[in-house]
Write a protein that holds these residues in place. Structure first.
Motif, PDB file in Angstrom:
ATOM      1  N   ARG A  42      27.074  10.295 -13.347  1.00 48.82           N
ATOM      2  CA  ARG A  42      28.429  10.521 -12.833  1.00 48.82           C
ATOM      3  C   ARG A  42      28.868   9.368 -11.929  1.00 48.82           C
ATOM      4  N   GLU A  43      27.919   8.806 -11.202  1.00 50.49           N
ATOM      5  CA  GLU A  43      28.181   7.682 -10.307  1.00 50.49           C
ATOM      6  C   GLU A  43      27.141   6.604 -10.572  1.00 50.49           C
ATOM      7  N   SER A  44      27.463   5.382 -10.259  1.00 55.91           N
ATOM      8  CA  SER A  44      26.496   4.316 -10.440  1.00 55.91           C
ATOM      9  C   SER A  44      25.341   4.489  -9.454  1.00 55.91           C
ATOM     10  N   THR A  65      26.184   3.222  -5.996  1.00 56.35           N
ATOM     11  CA  THR A  65      26.993   4.141  -5.199  1.00 56.35           C
ATOM     12  C   THR A  65      26.123   5.192  -4.529  1.00 56.35           C
ATOM     13  N   VAL A  66      25.196   5.758  -5.290  1.00 58.69           N
ATOM     14  CA  VAL A  66      24.313   6.799  -4.739  1.00 58.69           C
ATOM     15  C   VAL A  66      23.362   6.211  -3.704  1.00 58.69           C
ATOM     16  N   ARG A 115      25.213   5.529  -0.519  1.00 64.00           N
ATOM     17  CA  ARG A 115      25.542   6.731   0.244  1.00 64.00           C
ATOM     18  C   ARG A 115      24.324   7.254   1.013  1.00 64.00           C
ATOM     19  N   ASP A 119      24.251  -2.217  -7.164  1.00 62.45           N
ATOM     20  CA  ASP A 119      24.223  -2.076  -8.619  1.00 62.45           C
ATOM     21  C   ASP A 119      23.598  -3.301  -9.274  1.00 62.45           C
TER      22      ASP A 119
END
Length: 252
Positions: free
Chosen positions: A26-28, A31-32, A35, A50
């Motif tokens: 759902r997210e790269s 990104t995870v 976070r 990434d």
């Protein structure tokens, strides 16, 4: 729709890759990771993460542990992914900002064992139901770890597969022919279709083991095969609907 290529023989078994074939993120990863890092006070650009993750993942050895006892495998899987993550943050220039990277990474690893990061592609269930209704056995062949079993369960995919073969358990990762050969026994390899999104791992790996390969392109354009060799001229599909079309054509 599939690009016209050499015809395939009807399958007695279909094997499928997991990530990028049955479900995606759902997210790269950046990104995870970013976070989770921000939650412990480490600020880093997700885009940089990434890039660093793909470099670290490519540089890592296969997620495969030959001759390792089952009770030791879970620890080895965690350590493998922790190594990839640490290399990711090192390449992004922030690894030294973590007070305790082992403690930081444990919940990240656990997060990817849940359904939350993953999305099931909308074409998957119709295709699996169609093949199951036709009595075609299905299996998963994936360069993944034992978290895959839980992910398949939470996504409602377990009832469709008679077997799941993962690199961490087999001790060999695609494109190594061993993981394919272990999965398709006792079927004749020439009677097996393998569908996956990686040219090297899925197409060349399956062909190297004698399977009939189908290259899943999803959000990428359908292209001529990278090699003019007839052996490498495989069907390409935009989603699993294309494989259903190919199957109907082999039966006609």
């Amino acid at each position: 729709m599939p690009v016209p290529m050499r015809p395939l023989e009807p399958p007695q078994l279909i094997t499928l890759d997991a990530v990028g074939t049955l479900f995606g993120l759902r997210e790269s990863v950046g990104t995870v990771y970013g976070r989770f890092a921000a939650a412990v006070g480490v600020q880093v650009d997700p885009g940089a993460l990434d890039i660093a993750f793909f470099q670290a993942f490519k540089a890592a050895p296969p997620c495969a542990f030959p001759n390792l006892e089952a009770r030791q495998r879970a620890k080895a899987e965690l350590q493998w992914w922790q190594g990839v993550a640490a290399d990711t943050f090192r390449r992004a220039g922030v690894l030294d900002q973590f007070a305790d990277f082992d403690t930081f990474f444990a919940p990240v690893f656990a997060y990817y064992a849940t359904a939350e990061p993953w999305c099931l592609y909308e074409d998957v269930l119709p295709a699996l139901k169609d093949w199951q209704a036709q009595g075609i056995p299905l299996m998963v062949v994936s360069n993944f770890d034992s978290r895959l079993y839980g992910i398949l369960e939470t996504l409602g995919l377990v009832p469709f597969f008679k077997g799941v073969w993962i690199s961490s358990e087999v001790g060999a990762a695609k494109p190594d022919r061993l993981i394919f050969e272990r999965a398709v026994t006792p079927y004749a390899t020439s009677q097996v279709w393998h569908i996956g999104d990686s040219w090297e791992e899925d197409v060349l790996g399956a062909q190297g083991a004698g399977l009939q390969a189908i290259w899943l392109r999803r959000d990428r354009p359908l292209l001529p095969a990278p090699s003019p060799s007839p052996r490498l001229a495989v069907p390409q599909i935009a989603d699993l609907t294309g494989a259903q079309v190919i199957l109907r054509e082999t039966a006609s």
